[in-house]
Structures are given as structure tokens and as C-alpha cells.
Write a protein that holds these residues in place. Sequence first.
Motif, PDB file in Angstrom:
ATOM      1  N   LEU A 250       0.896  -1.513  -0.423  1.00 34.14           N
ATOM      2  CA  LEU A 250      -0.168   0.021  -0.030  1.00 34.14           C
ATOM      3  C   LEU A 250       0.906   1.076  -0.313  1.00 34.14           C
ATOM      4  O   LEU A 250       2.179   0.874   0.837  1.00 34.14           O
ATOM      5  CB  LEU A 250      -0.933  -0.349   1.492  1.00 34.14           C
ATOM      6  N   PRO A 251       0.519   2.439  -0.765  1.00 35.26           N
ATOM      7  CA  PRO A 251       1.049   3.406  -0.740  1.00 35.26           C
ATOM      8  C   PRO A 251       0.982   4.325   0.863  1.00 35.26           C
ATOM      9  O   PRO A 251       0.238   3.491   1.726  1.00 35.26           O
ATOM     10  CB  PRO A 251       0.390   4.451  -1.998  1.00 35.26           C
ATOM     11  N   ALA A 252       1.849   5.420   0.616  1.00 37.35           N
ATOM     12  CA  ALA A 252       1.473   5.953   1.957  1.00 37.35           C
ATOM     13  C   ALA A 252       0.647   6.859   2.147  1.00 37.35           C
ATOM     14  O   ALA A 252       0.325   7.152   1.150  1.00 37.35           O
ATOM     15  CB  ALA A 252       2.545   6.857   2.574  1.00 37.35           C
ATOM     16  N   PRO A 253      -0.382   7.089   3.381  1.00 40.00           N
ATOM     17  CA  PRO A 253      -1.587   7.628   3.537  1.00 40.00           C
ATOM     18  C   PRO A 253      -1.626   9.186   2.995  1.00 40.00           C
ATOM     19  O   PRO A 253      -0.393   9.712   2.804  1.00 40.00           O
ATOM     20  CB  PRO A 253      -1.571   7.553   5.021  1.00 40.00           C
ATOM     21  N   MET A 254      -2.272   9.676   2.632  1.00 38.84           N
ATOM     22  CA  MET A 254      -2.646  10.958   2.254  1.00 38.84           C
ATOM     23  C   MET A 254      -3.795  12.165   2.575  1.00 38.84           C
ATOM     24  O   MET A 254      -4.587  10.932   2.808  1.00 38.84           O
ATOM     25  CB  MET A 254      -2.720  10.854   0.094  1.00 38.84           C
ATOM     26  N   LEU A 255      -3.152  13.039   3.215  1.00 37.29           N
ATOM     27  CA  LEU A 255      -4.318  13.579   3.734  1.00 37.29           C
ATOM     28  C   LEU A 255      -5.371  13.870   2.315  1.00 37.29           C
ATOM     29  O   LEU A 255      -4.728  15.051   1.274  1.00 37.29           O
ATOM     30  CB  LEU A 255      -3.511  15.249   3.496  1.00 37.29           C
TER      31      LEU A 255
END
Length: 277
Positions: free
Chosen positions: A33-38
Motif C-alpha cells: 500500500l502507498p503511504a496515506p495521503m491527506l
Amino acid sequence: CGASRRGALVRGVRGGFATPNATVRVSVRQDGLPAPMLRRVQFFDSGAGATVSFDEDTNRAGLSGVWGCEKLFNNSNGAFAQSRGPGIGYLGVEPSCAWRDAATALVTFGSGATVMPGDKLYLIDDRLQSTFPDAALYATRQNCTIENAKDPVVPSASIMAPQSIGLCDDLGMDAGATSGSGGRALVYNWTLASFSGGATHGNTGNITNTLAAASLACVDHVALPRAHLPTKSKLTLSLTVTNFLGQSGTTSVHVTKGGLPARSEEHTSELQSPLQS
């Protein structure tokens, strides 16, 4: 919301030497999974804080319960935080945060907060990851513009003043019972809505000047000297209050100035109609 991704630059080296044949085994590891985004930041309707949403579940940065917002969000006096006061971050003194769920954090502003709709909230680098087991990627260089509340609180204006005053009385008005500030100072705008009876002698100008000065000073109380109030006159005085979320409410009081000394009766005027800007 804004973010940037860091890239790696790989350079080859040309050499004038020979190397023996070699067998190289490469192991590639990739986050599932990619890093979370605001995704979104929005004021509470009350104005007391903001909801911070991410595009996916996070590891909550290892934080649980109520925690200091400085552990995940920038509240310093640096340029990124857009602080408006020395020693006080734009989220206020000791703002507190908590996770509502794995993708949503709730920010409660501290005292002295100055953050406004349209300001940006900055995520601290290398704190937040996805829920992928053994994730290696961190959320970095992310910020998001803070939106106004969906249904912001509207001020309820209130004036306490006498319904009638005598010949020797000053007129005092107090709007201290006004509510709906969103936890910050309100803007007060006092005006003379109507005037009738009595010999004016230019006294309406004195009244409007006094009200204008009170509005400029942004105070919740006004005193009109008896010398500025013509005998046997009727006044309608109006107050509009506006909170930092851009919402307004207005109310008025009607006062009669008699020709003889009289006992004053207190009268409270509540909100007549909200105004939205």
C-alpha cells in the motif's frame, strides 16, 4: 491537499578496469500500500477544532487515546505553520488530538488559536504509514487547506437595555449575553436604526459617532450620555455580531427618552434574524 514524492537518482560509473564475472542476486521489497495521503481538513461546525481525513486507513502513527497534536501536525512558529503570535502556534496552546478511526483524526484547538478557513495544516514527515505489514513508506511533505465548517455556528445576538429612560438618565446597552462566537472574539457593529421625536440639535450625529467608536473598538457594551439623547425621543438601536467563521446575527432594541425623571426598566432583545456572509 498537496504532497510531493521523493525520488532517487542512480548514477552509473564508467571505469577503465575489468571485473571478473559475477552472479548478483537482487531482492526487491515493495509496500503493498502507498503511504496515506491527506484528503480533507474541515472546521467543526462549532469552530472549536477540525476533522482531518486521510485517503486510507493509517497506522495511527502509534498514537492512541488523546495526544498532543504536535506529534503529527506542525504547530510551530515556522513559516509552514503560518503562526500569528509569538510563542503560540496557530492551532493554539497545547491543542489536543484523537483518532476517530484509522483514517480520521480530530483536532481540538488550544487557547489562543488563530487558524482560519483557508489556512493550511501541515503533516509532520516520517510519522504516518499505511496498515500494510512491515510498511516501509512514510507520509512526507503533505499539507491540506482547511475548509470552513459545513454548517458553521451562527451568533445569537442579545442586547440588555432599558425600554425607557428619564430626563437625567444615560443609556447603557450590554451585549455580553451574545453567544455563537465559535470560541473566539466576536466583531460588534452598533448602529442607530431609527430616531424620532424630540429636538435633534445635531444629537443624532453624537449618537452615531459614539456607536461608530464602540464598533471600531469592537466592544460588547455602549453608554450614550444623556446630553446626546433629546427629550421625548424614540430610538431604535441595532447590533450585528459576526464570528470568525463569517457568520452573523442581528438584533435591535427600542428605547424612549422621557421628559421627566423616570425609573428605568430593563429589557433584553434577542436575535431577530441570522445573516450569513
